[in-house]
Design a protein around this motif. Structure first.
Motif, PDB file in Angstrom:
ATOM      1  N   ILE A 154       0.302  -3.818 -10.981  1.00  0.00           N
ATOM      2  CA  ILE A 154       0.806  -3.432  -9.658  1.00  0.00           C
ATOM      3  C   ILE A 154      -0.323  -3.398  -8.638  1.00  0.00           C
ATOM      4  O   ILE A 154      -0.157  -3.847  -7.493  1.00  0.00           O
ATOM      5  CB  ILE A 154       1.499  -2.060  -9.737  1.00  0.00           C
ATOM      6  CG1 ILE A 154       2.724  -2.148 -10.633  1.00  0.00           C
ATOM      7  CG2 ILE A 154       1.898  -1.575  -8.347  1.00  0.00           C
ATOM      8  CD1 ILE A 154       3.446  -0.826 -10.817  1.00  0.00           C
ATOM      9  N   TRP A 155      -1.482  -2.893  -9.040  1.00  0.00           N
ATOM     10  CA  TRP A 155      -2.564  -2.750  -8.072  1.00  0.00           C
ATOM     11  C   TRP A 155      -3.069  -4.106  -7.590  1.00  0.00           C
ATOM     12  O   TRP A 155      -3.334  -4.296  -6.397  1.00  0.00           O
ATOM     13  CB  TRP A 155      -3.715  -1.948  -8.684  1.00  0.00           C
ATOM     14  CG  TRP A 155      -4.794  -1.646  -7.696  1.00  0.00           C
ATOM     15  CD1 TRP A 155      -6.024  -2.241  -7.587  1.00  0.00           C
ATOM     16  CD2 TRP A 155      -4.742  -0.673  -6.641  1.00  0.00           C
ATOM     17  NE1 TRP A 155      -6.729  -1.705  -6.543  1.00  0.00           N
ATOM     18  CE2 TRP A 155      -5.959  -0.739  -5.951  1.00  0.00           C
ATOM     19  CE3 TRP A 155      -3.774   0.244  -6.230  1.00  0.00           C
ATOM     20  CZ2 TRP A 155      -6.245   0.077  -4.863  1.00  0.00           C
ATOM     21  CZ3 TRP A 155      -4.050   1.057  -5.151  1.00  0.00           C
ATOM     22  CH2 TRP A 155      -5.281   0.975  -4.475  1.00  0.00           C
ATOM     23  N   ILE A 156      -3.205  -5.063  -8.481  1.00  0.00           N
ATOM     24  CA  ILE A 156      -3.696  -6.387  -8.089  1.00  0.00           C
ATOM     25  C   ILE A 156      -2.679  -7.103  -7.217  1.00  0.00           C
ATOM     26  O   ILE A 156      -3.033  -7.757  -6.229  1.00  0.00           O
ATOM     27  CB  ILE A 156      -4.043  -7.227  -9.340  1.00  0.00           C
ATOM     28  CG1 ILE A 156      -5.231  -6.602 -10.084  1.00  0.00           C
ATOM     29  CG2 ILE A 156      -4.375  -8.666  -8.948  1.00  0.00           C
ATOM     30  CD1 ILE A 156      -5.550  -7.291 -11.393  1.00  0.00           C
ATOM     31  N   LEU A 157      -1.397  -6.979  -7.538  1.00  0.00           N
ATOM     32  CA  LEU A 157      -0.368  -7.697  -6.785  1.00  0.00           C
ATOM     33  C   LEU A 157      -0.065  -7.054  -5.439  1.00  0.00           C
ATOM     34  O   LEU A 157      -0.017  -7.743  -4.412  1.00  0.00           O
ATOM     35  CB  LEU A 157       0.924  -7.777  -7.611  1.00  0.00           C
ATOM     36  CG  LEU A 157       0.953  -8.770  -8.766  1.00  0.00           C
ATOM     37  CD1 LEU A 157       2.277  -8.676  -9.506  1.00  0.00           C
ATOM     38  CD2 LEU A 157       0.732 -10.207  -8.277  1.00  0.00           C
ATOM     39  N   THR A 158       0.155  -5.748  -5.406  1.00  0.00           N
ATOM     40  CA  THR A 158       0.678  -5.123  -4.184  1.00  0.00           C
ATOM     41  C   THR A 158      -0.069  -3.869  -3.743  1.00  0.00           C
ATOM     42  O   THR A 158       0.161  -3.388  -2.632  1.00  0.00           O
ATOM     43  CB  THR A 158       2.158  -4.737  -4.385  1.00  0.00           C
ATOM     44  OG1 THR A 158       2.242  -3.727  -5.409  1.00  0.00           O
ATOM     45  CG2 THR A 158       2.986  -5.943  -4.795  1.00  0.00           C
ATOM     46  N   GLU A 159      -0.904  -3.297  -4.617  1.00  0.00           N
ATOM     47  CA  GLU A 159      -1.552  -2.004  -4.337  1.00  0.00           C
ATOM     48  C   GLU A 159      -0.532  -0.915  -4.015  1.00  0.00           C
ATOM     49  O   GLU A 159      -0.796   0.002  -3.244  1.00  0.00           O
ATOM     50  CB  GLU A 159      -2.579  -2.134  -3.206  1.00  0.00           C
ATOM     51  CG  GLU A 159      -3.736  -3.063  -3.531  1.00  0.00           C
ATOM     52  CD  GLU A 159      -4.800  -3.068  -2.459  1.00  0.00           C
ATOM     53  OE1 GLU A 159      -4.684  -2.266  -1.504  1.00  0.00           O
ATOM     54  OE2 GLU A 159      -5.753  -3.860  -2.568  1.00  0.00           O
ATOM     55  N   GLY A 160       0.649  -1.034  -4.593  1.00  0.00           N
ATOM     56  CA  GLY A 160       1.688  -0.029  -4.372  1.00  0.00           C
ATOM     57  C   GLY A 160       2.622  -0.311  -3.221  1.00  0.00           C
ATOM     58  O   GLY A 160       3.608   0.398  -3.032  1.00  0.00           O
ATOM     59  N   GLY A 161       2.359  -1.310  -2.435  1.00  0.00           N
ATOM     60  CA  GLY A 161       3.203  -1.635  -1.285  1.00  0.00           C
ATOM     61  C   GLY A 161       4.232  -2.683  -1.649  1.00  0.00           C
ATOM     62  O   GLY A 161       4.382  -3.046  -2.816  1.00  0.00           O
ATOM     63  N   PRO A 162       4.965  -3.205  -0.653  1.00  0.00           N
ATOM     64  CA  PRO A 162       4.961  -2.760   0.749  1.00  0.00           C
ATOM     65  C   PRO A 162       5.758  -1.478   0.955  1.00  0.00           C
ATOM     66  O   PRO A 162       6.805  -1.298   0.348  1.00  0.00           O
ATOM     67  CB  PRO A 162       5.632  -3.940   1.471  1.00  0.00           C
ATOM     68  CG  PRO A 162       6.520  -4.558   0.429  1.00  0.00           C
ATOM     69  CD  PRO A 162       5.838  -4.353  -0.891  1.00  0.00           C
ATOM     70  N   ARG A 163       5.222  -0.598   1.795  1.00  0.00           N
ATOM     71  CA  ARG A 163       5.828   0.684   2.138  1.00  0.00           C
ATOM     72  C   ARG A 163       6.159   1.514   0.899  1.00  0.00           C
ATOM     73  O   ARG A 163       7.190   2.164   0.824  1.00  0.00           O
ATOM     74  CB  ARG A 163       7.081   0.474   2.998  1.00  0.00           C
ATOM     75  CG  ARG A 163       6.776  -0.073   4.394  1.00  0.00           C
ATOM     76  CD  ARG A 163       8.046  -0.257   5.186  1.00  0.00           C
ATOM     77  NE  ARG A 163       8.886  -1.294   4.633  1.00  0.00           N
ATOM     78  CZ  ARG A 163      10.123  -1.544   5.027  1.00  0.00           C
ATOM     79  NH1 ARG A 163      10.673  -0.808   5.983  1.00  0.00           N
ATOM     80  NH2 ARG A 163      10.827  -2.505   4.473  1.00  0.00           N
ATOM     81  N   GLY A 164       5.256   1.473  -0.078  1.00  0.00           N
ATOM     82  CA  GLY A 164       5.405   2.307  -1.262  1.00  0.00           C
ATOM     83  C   GLY A 164       6.462   1.861  -2.239  1.00  0.00           C
ATOM     84  O   GLY A 164       6.784   2.598  -3.177  1.00  0.00           O
ATOM     85  N   ILE A 222      -0.293   4.665  -9.737  1.00  0.00           N
ATOM     86  CA  ILE A 222      -0.795   4.186  -8.452  1.00  0.00           C
ATOM     87  C   ILE A 222      -0.924   5.348  -7.470  1.00  0.00           C
ATOM     88  O   ILE A 222      -1.928   5.463  -6.749  1.00  0.00           O
ATOM     89  CB  ILE A 222       0.143   3.103  -7.875  1.00  0.00           C
ATOM     90  CG1 ILE A 222       0.250   1.914  -8.826  1.00  0.00           C
ATOM     91  CG2 ILE A 222      -0.351   2.646  -6.511  1.00  0.00           C
ATOM     92  CD1 ILE A 222      -1.042   1.171  -9.054  1.00  0.00           C
ATOM     93  N   ASP A 223       0.075   6.226  -7.419  1.00  0.00           N
ATOM     94  CA  ASP A 223       0.036   7.367  -6.504  1.00  0.00           C
ATOM     95  C   ASP A 223      -1.120   8.302  -6.846  1.00  0.00           C
ATOM     96  O   ASP A 223      -1.785   8.833  -5.943  1.00  0.00           O
ATOM     97  CB  ASP A 223       1.363   8.124  -6.566  1.00  0.00           C
ATOM     98  CG  ASP A 223       1.440   9.241  -5.548  1.00  0.00           C
ATOM     99  OD1 ASP A 223       1.578   8.936  -4.346  1.00  0.00           O
ATOM    100  OD2 ASP A 223       1.345  10.415  -5.941  1.00  0.00           O
ATOM    101  N   THR A 224      -1.377   8.509  -8.124  1.00  0.00           N
ATOM    102  CA  THR A 224      -2.499   9.364  -8.537  1.00  0.00           C
ATOM    103  C   THR A 224      -3.825   8.766  -8.114  1.00  0.00           C
ATOM    104  O   THR A 224      -4.716   9.466  -7.607  1.00  0.00           O
ATOM    105  CB  THR A 224      -2.466   9.555 -10.063  1.00  0.00           C
ATOM    106  OG1 THR A 224      -1.229  10.149 -10.442  1.00  0.00           O
ATOM    107  CG2 THR A 224      -3.613  10.437 -10.526  1.00  0.00           C
ATOM    108  N   TYR A 225      -3.966   7.460  -8.290  1.00  0.00           N
ATOM    109  CA  TYR A 225      -5.206   6.783  -7.904  1.00  0.00           C
ATOM    110  C   TYR A 225      -5.429   6.869  -6.394  1.00  0.00           C
ATOM    111  O   TYR A 225      -6.534   7.181  -5.935  1.00  0.00           O
ATOM    112  CB  TYR A 225      -5.160   5.328  -8.351  1.00  0.00           C
ATOM    113  CG  TYR A 225      -6.382   4.530  -7.945  1.00  0.00           C
ATOM    114  CD1 TYR A 225      -7.540   4.555  -8.725  1.00  0.00           C
ATOM    115  CD2 TYR A 225      -6.386   3.752  -6.793  1.00  0.00           C
ATOM    116  CE1 TYR A 225      -8.656   3.828  -8.363  1.00  0.00           C
ATOM    117  CE2 TYR A 225      -7.493   3.029  -6.422  1.00  0.00           C
ATOM    118  CZ  TYR A 225      -8.623   3.069  -7.214  1.00  0.00           C
ATOM    119  OH  TYR A 225      -9.737   2.359  -6.840  1.00  0.00           O
TER     120      TYR A 225
END
Length: 294
Positions: A231-241, A248-251
């Motif tokens: 998830i982090w490499i593709l979107t970093e948690g986005g778009p808009r969460g 991801i939220d913890t990081y």
């Protein structure tokens, strides 16, 4: 008597290095994380005890939504892994020409480093020069380039597809090994009695590999729940969460926003969920072992 005591204690002395390493790299960080979760630790040099404030703040905001999204993401990903992995194991177990070659070709998603594989999928999802958008335009499924990682629904499904691609080979190999452990005499006897291929699979193969499927599903659930790099490499948690899971939220909370206390509280919640998964896993193993003995 003294010699007997030294002999009895010798195995425990051999375990001391392993216990010390475990205490240093596992137990101490875990205890420190729990301690930080009750403080307002951040970049400032001093930290204050705040009790359960971090946990109250965590559940008063959008974290419950993040928990639900995490379980939804995990459920979809694990379901697809098990379904595709079971289908792949059935095909690889069939007596077809080139079966050995197909068994080798199923391994690259598992062998290729995760970061490399995810970067390749990121290029494929690109709307301007990505293969997927280009094929869909050629097939007249879409009229303009589609940026899969720019929209909430498509980005969410894109991360699931990538995770399934990476995790399916492990499921396939595991279930294939379980199928090959089934007695051929049993299959041949059913075939002689007139049982069709689908009937043999439903009545013989599937029940006998069910313990392996349950074990693989639980392990895959733990790995998927704890997945970060895809998830982090593709979107970093986005778009808009839309792809922000608990990891991801913890990081983001602890590292990006430097709120170590709040991040530690989230990490403690993750440990609790994973401990529940692990406890259920060992419970299931014990039940399966008792059933096998019976």
């Amino acid at each position: 008597m003294a010699t007997r005591k030294r002999i009895d204690l010798f195995p425990y002395f051999l375990l001391v290095p392993a216990l010390l390493i475990t205490m240093v790299i596992v137990a101490w960080p875990l205890v420190e994380t729990v301690r930080l979760s009750f403080t307002d630790a951040s970049l400032k040099p001093e930290e204050n005890f705040v009790g359960l404030a971090n946990y109250e703040k965590m559940f008063s905001r959008r974290f419950p939504e993040v928990i639900g999204r995490t379980f939804y993401w995990m459920a979809l990903s694990v379901s697809f892994k098990m379904l595709v992995g079971l289908l792949g194991a059935v095909l690889l177990n069939a007596a077809v020409p080139g079966r050995a070659l197909f068994r080798v070709l199923v391994m690259p998603p598992w062998i290729v480093p995760i970061a490399v594989g995810v970067f390749i999928w990121g290029w494929m999802y690109n709307g301007q020069f990505g293969m997927i958008s280009g094929l869909m335009q050629r097939m007249h499924m879409i009229g303009t380039p589609l940026e899969f990682l720019a929209y909430r629904d498509t980005a969410f499904m894109a991360t699931i597809i990538t995770d399934v691609w990476i995790g399916t080979p492990m499921v396939t190999v595991y279930l294939l090994a379980a199928m090959q452990g089934i007695s051929k005499e049993m299959q041949e006897a059913a075939w002689v009695d007139g049982a069709g291929r689908f009937y043999r699979f439903r009545r013989i193969t599937l029940p006998l590999i069910m313990p392996a499927m349950a074990t693989m599903a639980l392990l895959s659930a733990i790995w998927t729940f704890n997945s970060f790099d895809i998830i982090w490499i593709l979107t970093e948690g986005g778009p808009r969460g839309s792809t922000t899971t608990m990891i991801i939220d913890t990081y983001k909370t602890a590292i990006s926003r430097f709120k170590y206390g709040e991040g530690a509280a989230r990490a403690v919640m993750i440990v609790c969920f994973l401990s529940a998964f692990t406890g259920f896993y060992f419970f299931l193993l014990s039940r399966l072992a008792k059933r096998g003995e019976a």
